[in-house]
Design a protein around this motif. Structure first.
Motif, PDB file in Angstrom:
ATOM      1  N   PHE A 137     -17.396  35.041 -22.889  1.00 13.76           N
ATOM      2  CA  PHE A 137     -18.541  34.555 -23.644  1.00 13.76           C
ATOM      3  C   PHE A 137     -19.411  35.679 -24.173  1.00 13.76           C
ATOM      4  CE2 PHE A 137     -23.052  33.545 -23.769  1.00 13.76           C
ATOM      5  CZ  PHE A 137     -23.056  32.504 -24.694  1.00 13.76           C
ATOM      6  N   THR A 138     -19.788  35.547 -25.444  1.00 18.55           N
ATOM      7  CA  THR A 138     -20.887  36.292 -26.056  1.00 18.55           C
ATOM      8  C   THR A 138     -21.601  35.310 -26.982  1.00 18.55           C
ATOM      9  OG1 THR A 138     -19.631  37.067 -27.981  1.00 18.55           O
ATOM     10  CG2 THR A 138     -19.587  38.462 -26.007  1.00 18.55           C
ATOM     11  N   THR A 139     -22.848  35.585 -27.279  1.00 12.07           N
ATOM     12  CA  THR A 139     -23.594  34.673 -28.150  1.00 12.07           C
ATOM     13  C   THR A 139     -22.994  34.611 -29.547  1.00 12.07           C
ATOM     14  OG1 THR A 139     -25.124  36.496 -28.661  1.00 12.07           O
ATOM     15  CG2 THR A 139     -25.758  34.975 -26.901  1.00 12.07           C
ATOM     16  N   ALA A 140     -22.268  35.662 -29.955  1.00  9.32           N
ATOM     17  CA  ALA A 140     -21.682  35.693 -31.295  1.00  9.32           C
ATOM     18  C   ALA A 140     -20.571  34.670 -31.464  1.00  9.32           C
ATOM     19  CB  ALA A 140     -21.156  37.092 -31.614  1.00  9.32           C
ATOM     20  N   ILE A 141     -19.884  34.327 -30.373  1.00  7.73           N
ATOM     21  CA  ILE A 141     -18.766  33.382 -30.475  1.00  7.73           C
ATOM     22  C   ILE A 141     -19.047  32.091 -29.708  1.00  7.73           C
ATOM     23  CG2 ILE A 141     -17.053  35.195 -30.860  1.00  7.73           C
ATOM     24  CD1 ILE A 141     -16.252  34.876 -27.899  1.00  7.73           C
ATOM     25  N   GLU A 142     -20.319  31.817 -29.407  1.00  8.52           N
ATOM     26  CA  GLU A 142     -20.649  30.561 -28.732  1.00  8.52           C
ATOM     27  C   GLU A 142     -20.284  29.375 -29.615  1.00  8.52           C
ATOM     28  OE1 GLU A 142     -24.400  28.185 -26.630  1.00  8.52           O
ATOM     29  OE2 GLU A 142     -24.746  30.039 -27.750  1.00  8.52           O
ATOM     30  N   ASP A 143     -19.625  28.414 -29.037  1.00  5.31           N
ATOM     31  CA  ASP A 143     -19.216  27.212 -29.784  1.00  5.31           C
ATOM     32  C   ASP A 143     -20.371  26.225 -29.834  1.00  5.31           C
ATOM     33  OD1 ASP A 143     -17.808  25.308 -31.116  1.00  5.31           O
ATOM     34  OD2 ASP A 143     -16.554  24.708 -29.421  1.00  5.31           O
ATOM     35  N   ARG A 144     -20.663  25.733 -31.037  1.00  7.74           N
ATOM     36  CA  ARG A 144     -21.743  24.761 -31.216  1.00  7.74           C
ATOM     37  C   ARG A 144     -21.259  23.478 -31.871  1.00  7.74           C
ATOM     38  NH1 ARG A 144     -26.942  28.469 -33.161  1.00  7.74           N
ATOM     39  NH2 ARG A 144     -26.829  29.981 -31.430  1.00  7.74           N
ATOM     40  N   GLN A 145     -19.946  23.347 -32.009  1.00  8.12           N
ATOM     41  CA  GLN A 145     -19.388  22.155 -32.631  1.00  8.12           C
ATOM     42  C   GLN A 145     -19.300  21.007 -31.633  1.00  8.12           C
ATOM     43  OE1 GLN A 145     -18.711  22.083 -35.961  1.00  8.12           O
ATOM     44  NE2 GLN A 145     -19.583  24.155 -35.955  1.00  8.12           N
ATOM     45  N   ASP A 146     -19.417  19.781 -32.155  1.00 13.95           N
ATOM     46  CA  ASP A 146     -19.237  18.601 -31.313  1.00 13.95           C
ATOM     47  C   ASP A 146     -17.816  18.586 -30.756  1.00 13.95           C
ATOM     48  OD1 ASP A 146     -21.750  18.033 -32.244  1.00 13.95           O
ATOM     49  OD2 ASP A 146     -21.108  16.451 -33.628  1.00 13.95           O
ATOM     50  N   PHE A 147     -17.648  18.065 -29.547  1.00  9.39           N
ATOM     51  CA  PHE A 147     -16.305  17.954 -28.975  1.00  9.39           C
ATOM     52  C   PHE A 147     -16.228  16.683 -28.135  1.00  9.39           C
ATOM     53  CE2 PHE A 147     -18.473  19.641 -25.335  1.00  9.39           C
ATOM     54  CZ  PHE A 147     -17.718  19.295 -24.221  1.00  9.39           C
ATOM     55  N   GLY A 148     -15.030  16.411 -27.618  1.00  7.46           N
ATOM     56  CA  GLY A 148     -14.816  15.194 -26.851  1.00  7.46           C
ATOM     57  C   GLY A 148     -14.412  14.047 -27.747  1.00  7.46           C
ATOM     58  N   TYR A 183     -25.609  34.673 -20.021  1.00  2.21           N
ATOM     59  CA  TYR A 183     -25.377  33.423 -20.739  1.00  2.21           C
ATOM     60  C   TYR A 183     -26.633  32.999 -21.495  1.00  2.21           C
ATOM     61  CZ  TYR A 183     -21.226  33.303 -17.864  1.00  2.21           C
ATOM     62  OH  TYR A 183     -20.037  33.637 -17.268  1.00  2.21           O
ATOM     63  N   SER A 184     -26.399  32.305 -22.590  1.00  2.00           N
ATOM     64  CA  SER A 184     -27.499  31.871 -23.447  1.00  2.00           C
ATOM     65  C   SER A 184     -28.247  30.703 -22.822  1.00  2.00           C
ATOM     66  CB  SER A 184     -26.951  31.460 -24.820  1.00  2.00           C
ATOM     67  OG  SER A 184     -26.178  30.282 -24.706  1.00  2.00           O
ATOM     68  N   SER A 185     -29.285  30.280 -23.488  1.00  2.64           N
ATOM     69  CA  SER A 185     -30.136  29.196 -22.997  1.00  2.64           C
ATOM     70  C   SER A 185     -29.693  27.841 -23.510  1.00  2.64           C
ATOM     71  CB  SER A 185     -31.577  29.451 -23.442  1.00  2.64           C
ATOM     72  OG  SER A 185     -31.633  29.467 -24.865  1.00  2.64           O
ATOM     73  N   THR A 186     -28.642  27.805 -24.296  1.00  2.56           N
ATOM     74  CA  THR A 186     -28.231  26.577 -24.971  1.00  2.56           C
ATOM     75  C   THR A 186     -26.972  25.998 -24.331  1.00  2.56           C
ATOM     76  OG1 THR A 186     -26.970  27.902 -26.543  1.00  2.56           O
ATOM     77  CG2 THR A 186     -29.242  27.385 -27.128  1.00  2.56           C
TER      78      THR A 186
END
Length: 318
Positions: A86-97, A123-126
């Motif tokens: 994990f890095t904040t640059a490649i954090e996934d923010r797409q819907d899943f499931g 780790y990020s806060s999100t």
């Protein structure tokens, strides 16, 4: 309740993680609402009989994007799915499931306590947030639904379990954080943190007396700082700061001012908390507890400064 084989320290893969979540975690968190237990008439649950769980229990997952940047030339055909560290640059923010039912959230992105160093990385806060109801059956069903939806998969890099308890016997709040870090090479590293702090400083008569002394101290501190500033203006900064003791004095002043500012921030944060804390809403005490711990650390610095200044005082005695 039946015993479970998986303890927290044994969690090293996804199957054991689910076993721990639906087993020991729920049993210990919601023991007042276990099937067959006597209903106490309270919607709140108690841990070890004395610690009251405040608000909902929050589970937060952090995910990474599918990025295949480390595959050497000629090996690209082996796989098209790569989930690095994990890095904040490649954090996934797409819907899943199923039908994209799990949504990324930036709740708490401005909270200093949310940015967290694990054993593997920071780790990020999100993340993707799920709040567990304060009822054993409902929480178990919620976790079972997540399990059936494959809530944890190859893209998962961290799972946080956060909640806060209150011990009325001691008047302290215990912020609890379980962190499961999913390694890019496989496996899970499970760590935890428990922080017991006293958030409300002015409750008893003794507390109010101490508070009055603190007000007097702040007044004296303000007068002392003003006096130092007037002297510095009169003799000049170069002359004023010609001794190392002056630097220690000003370090002491600056740290005291920071502590006062943090205390005011804590009181402001506490004033914004809904009391009593609703049982169905997650209430974040982690940032407040973090600020309280920092005031303790800064006061330790003040203690060293005062110790050195006492050496200066005693050196003048015959």
């Amino acid at each position: 309740a039946e015993p479970f084989a998986t303890s927290y320290k044994d969690v090293d893969d996804v199957s054991k993680l689910w076993n721990w979540l639906q087993g020991p975690l729920l049993v210990n968190l919601f023991q007042d609402t276990l099937p067959g237990e006597v209903d106490t008439g309270s919607a709140r649950t108690h841990v070890l009989g004395s610690n009251i769980v405040l608000g909902a229990v929050r589970m937060r997952q952090i995910r990474v994007q599918n990025v295949c940047s480390a595959i050497p030339a000629g090996y690209e055909s082996l796989t098209s799915q790569c989930y690095p560290q994990f890095t904040t640059a490649i954090e996934d923010r797409q819907d899943f499931g199923p039908a994209g039912k799990y949504k990324w959230s930036n709740v708490g992105q401005n909270a200093v306590a949310y940015a967290y160093w694990g054993r593997v990385t920071r780790y990020s806060s999100t993340g993707y947030i799920v709040d567990l109801p304060l009822d054993y059956d409902q929480a178990f069903a919620k976790l079972q639904s997540l399990k059936e939806d494959d809530f944890f998969d190859r893209a998962t890099r961290a799972v946080f379990i956060d909640f806060t308890m209150f011990n009325a016997n001691l008047g302290t709040f215990i912020t609890v954080r379980f962190l499961m870090e999913f390694l890019p090479g496989g496996g899970i590293v499970a760590t935890s943190s428990f922080n017991s702090v006293r958030l409300y400083r002015y409750v008893t008569a003794n507390d109010l007396f101490v508070g009055s002394l603190e007000v007097a101290f702040v007044s004296l501190l303000s007068l002392s700082i003003l006096s130092e500033l007037r002297e510095a203006r009169r003799v000049g900064l170069k002359t004023k700061f010609s001794s190392v003791w002056v630097y220690i004095d000003w370090l002491n002043y600056v740290v005291f001012v920071i502590v006062i500012a943090l205390r005011l921030r804590v009181e402001s944060q506490l004033a914004g908390i809904t009391v009593p804390v609703p049982t169905d809403i997650y209430q974040d005490f982690h940032e407040i507890a973090f600020l309280v711990r920092q005031t303790d650390n800064l006061n330790a610095i003040n203690g060293f400064c005062i110790y050195f200044k006492s050496l200066k005082f005693f050196s003048r005695l015959p």
